[in-house]
Design a protein around this motif. Structure first.
Motif, mmCIF file in Angstrom:
data_model
loop_
_atom_site.group_PDB
_atom_site.id
_atom_site.type_symbol
_atom_site.label_atom_id
_atom_site.label_comp_id
_atom_site.label_asym_id
_atom_site.label_seq_id
_atom_site.Cartn_x
_atom_site.Cartn_y
_atom_site.Cartn_z
ATOM 1 N N ALA A 194 0.888 -1.180 -0.012
ATOM 2 C CA ALA A 194 0.343 -0.416 0.083
ATOM 3 C C ALA A 194 0.914 1.576 0.374
ATOM 4 C CB ALA A 194 -1.063 0.326 1.575
ATOM 5 N N ALA A 195 2.443 0.769 0.782
ATOM 6 C CA ALA A 195 2.956 2.448 0.425
ATOM 7 C C ALA A 195 3.763 2.508 -0.187
ATOM 8 C CB ALA A 195 4.153 2.375 1.981
ATOM 9 N N ALA A 196 3.724 1.939 -1.354
ATOM 10 C CA ALA A 196 4.598 1.695 -2.717
ATOM 11 C C ALA A 196 3.640 1.593 -3.534
ATOM 12 C CB ALA A 196 4.609 -0.252 -2.873
ATOM 13 N N GLU A 197 2.147 1.260 -3.747
ATOM 14 C CA GLU A 197 0.876 2.225 -4.579
ATOM 15 C C GLU A 197 1.144 3.277 -4.136
ATOM 16 O OE1 GLU A 197 -3.140 1.722 -5.178
ATOM 17 O OE2 GLU A 197 -2.830 0.424 -3.457
ATOM 18 N N ARG A 198 0.658 4.282 -3.052
ATOM 19 C CA ARG A 198 0.565 5.000 -2.632
ATOM 20 C C ARG A 198 2.408 6.655 -2.918
ATOM 21 N NH1 ARG A 198 -0.813 3.612 2.203
ATOM 22 N NH2 ARG A 198 1.070 4.221 3.089
ATOM 23 N N GLU A 199 3.332 6.035 -3.468
ATOM 24 C CA GLU A 199 4.531 6.321 -4.025
ATOM 25 C C GLU A 199 3.806 6.938 -5.032
ATOM 26 O OE1 GLU A 199 7.732 9.061 -3.996
ATOM 27 O OE2 GLU A 199 6.857 8.782 -2.783
ATOM 28 N N TRP A 200 3.713 5.450 -6.152
ATOM 29 C CA TRP A 200 3.704 5.269 -7.183
ATOM 30 C C TRP A 200 2.719 6.406 -8.389
ATOM 31 C CZ3 TRP A 200 8.016 4.479 -9.726
ATOM 32 C CH2 TRP A 200 9.063 3.556 -9.085
ATOM 33 N N ARG A 201 1.226 6.466 -7.122
ATOM 34 C CA ARG A 201 0.576 7.613 -7.495
ATOM 35 C C ARG A 201 0.930 8.227 -7.726
ATOM 36 N NH1 ARG A 201 -3.237 5.485 -3.579
ATOM 37 N NH2 ARG A 201 -4.537 4.309 -5.195
ATOM 38 N N ALA A 202 1.716 8.643 -6.287
ATOM 39 C CA ALA A 202 1.782 10.399 -6.679
ATOM 40 C C ALA A 202 2.856 10.697 -7.318
ATOM 41 C CB ALA A 202 2.523 10.495 -5.038
ATOM 42 N N ARG A 203 3.455 9.742 -7.837
ATOM 43 C CA ARG A 203 5.037 9.847 -9.015
ATOM 44 C C ARG A 203 4.181 10.132 -10.198
ATOM 45 N NH1 ARG A 203 9.902 6.109 -8.250
ATOM 46 N NH2 ARG A 203 10.469 6.984 -5.997
ATOM 47 N N ALA A 204 3.340 9.458 -10.609
ATOM 48 C CA ALA A 204 1.753 9.289 -11.932
ATOM 49 C C ALA A 204 1.054 10.616 -12.301
ATOM 50 C CB ALA A 204 1.010 8.096 -11.821
ATOM 51 N N ARG A 205 0.916 11.287 -10.726
ATOM 52 C CA ARG A 205 0.401 12.320 -10.201
ATOM 53 C C ARG A 205 1.367 13.422 -10.980
ATOM 54 N NH1 ARG A 205 -4.243 13.891 -6.416
ATOM 55 N NH2 ARG A 205 -4.453 15.010 -7.610
ATOM 56 N N SER A 206 2.548 13.685 -10.638
ATOM 57 C CA SER A 206 3.481 14.244 -10.390
ATOM 58 C C SER A 206 3.313 14.577 -12.612
ATOM 59 C CB SER A 206 4.286 14.099 -10.596
ATOM 60 O OG SER A 206 5.049 12.616 -11.024
ATOM 61 N N TRP A 207 2.614 13.674 -13.187
ATOM 62 C CA TRP A 207 3.200 13.215 -15.223
ATOM 63 C C TRP A 207 1.293 13.972 -15.730
ATOM 64 C CZ3 TRP A 207 6.862 13.018 -18.737
ATOM 65 C CH2 TRP A 207 8.440 12.080 -17.927
ATOM 66 N N ASN A 208 0.358 13.016 -14.542
ATOM 67 C CA ASN A 208 -0.637 13.240 -15.131
ATOM 68 C C ASN A 208 -1.891 13.889 -14.180
ATOM 69 O OD1 ASN A 208 -3.663 13.288 -16.504
ATOM 70 N ND2 ASN A 208 -3.200 11.485 -17.077
ATOM 71 N N PRO A 209 -1.386 15.258 -14.002
ATOM 72 C CA PRO A 209 -2.098 16.159 -12.405
ATOM 73 C C PRO A 209 -3.794 15.793 -12.585
ATOM 74 C CG PRO A 209 -0.337 17.666 -13.663
ATOM 75 C CD PRO A 209 -0.928 16.524 -14.424
ATOM 76 N N GLN A 210 -3.935 15.153 -13.995
ATOM 77 C CA GLN A 210 -5.724 15.282 -13.615
ATOM 78 C C GLN A 210 -6.340 14.128 -13.451
ATOM 79 O OE1 GLN A 210 -6.692 15.061 -18.254
ATOM 80 N NE2 GLN A 210 -5.581 16.938 -18.570
ATOM 81 N N LEU A 211 -5.005 12.767 -12.201
ATOM 82 C CA LEU A 211 -5.787 11.740 -12.399
ATOM 83 C C LEU A 211 -6.263 11.958 -10.558
ATOM 84 C CD1 LEU A 211 -2.478 8.678 -12.513
ATOM 85 C CD2 LEU A 211 -4.411 9.083 -13.336
ATOM 86 N N PRO A 212 -7.127 11.143 -10.526
ATOM 87 C CA PRO A 212 -8.034 11.039 -9.654
ATOM 88 C C PRO A 212 -7.555 11.099 -8.717
ATOM 89 C CG PRO A 212 -9.525 10.538 -11.238
ATOM 90 C CD PRO A 212 -7.960 10.369 -11.347
ATOM 91 N N ALA A 213 -7.722 11.092 -6.731
ATOM 92 C CA ALA A 213 -7.009 11.051 -5.871
ATOM 93 C C ALA A 213 -6.991 9.352 -5.415
ATOM 94 C CB ALA A 213 -6.951 12.221 -5.169
ATOM 95 N N ASP A 214 -7.826 9.135 -5.538
ATOM 96 C CA ASP A 214 -7.913 7.753 -5.126
ATOM 97 C C ASP A 214 -8.339 6.294 -6.758
ATOM 98 O OD1 ASP A 214 -10.277 8.099 -6.779
ATOM 99 O OD2 ASP A 214 -12.022 8.217 -5.608
ATOM 100 N N ALA A 215 -7.348 6.753 -8.459
ATOM 101 C CA ALA A 215 -7.349 6.197 -9.418
ATOM 102 C C ALA A 215 -6.463 4.951 -8.588
ATOM 103 C CB ALA A 215 -6.595 7.275 -9.736
ATOM 104 N N LEU A 216 -6.970 4.253 -9.606
ATOM 105 C CA LEU A 216 -6.792 2.338 -9.372
ATOM 106 C C LEU A 216 -6.561 1.870 -10.542
ATOM 107 C CD1 LEU A 216 -6.675 0.158 -7.270
ATOM 108 C CD2 LEU A 216 -8.635 -1.069 -8.065
ATOM 109 N N PRO A 217 -5.058 2.049 -10.798
ATOM 110 C CA PRO A 217 -5.215 1.185 -12.002
ATOM 111 C C PRO A 217 -4.732 -0.309 -12.134
ATOM 112 C CG PRO A 217 -2.784 1.300 -10.522
ATOM 113 C CD PRO A 217 -3.894 1.350 -9.455
ATOM 114 N N LEU A 218 -5.324 -1.049 -13.549
ATOM 115 C CA LEU A 218 -5.219 -2.130 -14.228
ATOM 116 C C LEU A 218 -3.974 -2.291 -14.571
ATOM 117 C CD1 LEU A 218 -9.118 -1.154 -15.539
ATOM 118 C CD2 LEU A 218 -7.839 -2.299 -13.331
#
Length: 400
Positions: free
Chosen positions: A184-208
């Motif tokens: 879960a910690a790794a998921e939050r870290e990668w989500r934060a990095r993903a949002r730096s590339w794509n700020p339009q991602l929702p805060a609760d985005a779940l990747p497939l």
């Protein structure tokens, strides 16, 4: 109503009432990577400089306007009004061609940079999706172990067991809980990095997890090969331009007026100024051009060899990993059925707790291993695409 049925009913109602996470696909994540993206714009400096050099090569020399007055306070004076212009050099066409090839090379390298940025985003997305899948699987099965732990504690309270089973199940659940927390910690870290590339991602985005596509045909061109070939063409044009050491003449025309105390004379004035190449014949420039051509040809050959050699290996690695993922995926799909069977056997006293925990441990290792193998296959696919993606010019989409 039994305690387990009530707990299950509460969990179901809570899951139904909780808002669903926003599912994000890889294509959704990559949709923001356009030529206007800051990462692409920040890498377009070479193309901008090449375009500026081409503009400069195409430009003509400005004419020079001059005026001179001789002996303004004497008995005789002279006034010259001149307009001079350096004619286009004999090597102008070749220099323009060289700059055009440099623009082509810079555009191809920018296209390759665009590809690398896209692959960097895909790498980030893959790590994010794998961490999310690990967290989801571990958390789900941790809850199932918690349910079994609660069942064994209730049996211990009733005197039906010693309570050791509940402790061992709690230990196994805590192992999954710790691994789920790390995921879960790794998921939050990668989500934060993903949002730096794509700020339009929702805060609760779940990747497939992305699919593993079949291999495509190998393209005929690669951005780095196209860029290296354009560098060779530019160096060749520059070499030919340096060989034309005769400069074009500078022509001059004007008007001259001479004045004395008795009379005033005026008439046209013209002339030609032409540099004679006696002492310097662009020897230094020709030496530099020869060296650049040798280097450009060597770089082209090296890039071709590297891409051709590594492309085949990358294709074989990806094909093998993708096949292994398919085989292992079918085996992992049976894990759930095996776990349910092991749980039922334990509950009905047909299997020991040790057998159940060993089954859980094996299923967990198999699931995590399958995800790691899939992540390795996605990395192999990215390497193959890095070596195989054809040129996709985005030069026209980058504003000069």
């Amino acid at each position: 109503m039994s305690r387990y049925f009530a707990a299950g009913l509460v969990s179901a109602l809570t899951a139904f009432a909780a808002p669903a996470q926003t599912m994000v696909t890889e294509s959704d994540f990559l949709s923001v990577l356009t030529p206007s993206h800051p990462a692409v714009a920040a890498a377009s400096d070479e193309l901008a400089l090449a375009r500026a050099a081409l503009i400069d090569a195409r430009a003509f020399e400005n004419p020079s306007l001059g005026i001179a007055r001789e002996d303004p306070s004497g008995p005789a004076g002279q006034t010259d009004l001149t307009l001079s212009w350096q004619l286009p050099d004999f090597s102008r066409g070749l220099r323009v061609e060289a700059r055009e090839k440099e623009v082509e090379a810079a555009a191809a390298r920018l296209s390759h940079t665009f590809l690398l940025l896209r692959l960097e985003m895909r790498e980030l997305y893959a790590a994010w999706a794998v961490a999310a899948a690990q967290r989801e699987w571990l958390a789900t099965h941790m809850e199932r172990l918690d349910e079994l732990t609660a069942r064994e504690r209730l049996r211990a309270e009733r005197g039906e067991s010693s309570g050791l089973e509940a402790h061992r199940l709690a230990l196994a659940a805590n192992v999954l809980r710790a691994r789920a927390a790390l995921a879960a910690a790794a998921e939050r870290e990668w989500r934060a990095r993903a949002r730096s590339w794509n700020p339009q991602l929702p805060a609760d985005a779940l990747p497939l997890l992305p699919d593993l596509p079949p291999l495509d045909a190998v393209p005929e061109s690669h951005p780095l090969v196209v860029a290296a070939q354009a560098d060779v063409d530019a160096a060749l044009a520059a070499q030919r331009a340096a060989g034309r050491f005769f400069r074009s003449p500078e022509v001059m025309a004007g008007w001259q007026q001479q004045e004395t105390a008795q009379e005033s004379l005026a008439g046209p004035l013209w002339g030609v100024n032409w540099s004679v190449p006696l002492f310097t014949r662009n020897r230094a420039e020709r030496a530099i051009a020869d060296a650049r051509l040798i280097v450009a040809r060597a770089r082209l050959e090296r890039i071709r060899r590297e891409i051709d050699a590594r492309r085949q290996a990358a294709a074989e690695i990806y094909a093998q990993l993708a096949s292994d993922v398919t085989v292992l995926k079918a085996a992992v799909l049976e894990n759930e059925q095996i776990l349910r069977g092991a749980e039922a056997a334990f509950i009905h006293g047909e299997a020991s707790l040790t057998d159940l925990l060993e089954t859980w441990r094996s299923a967990t290792d198999a699931e995590m291993g399958a995800l790691e193998l899939r992540e390795a296959a996605m990395a192999a696919l990215r390497e193959l695409e890095r070596l195989s993606t054809p040129l996709q010019s985005i030069e026209k989409e980058i504003q000069p």
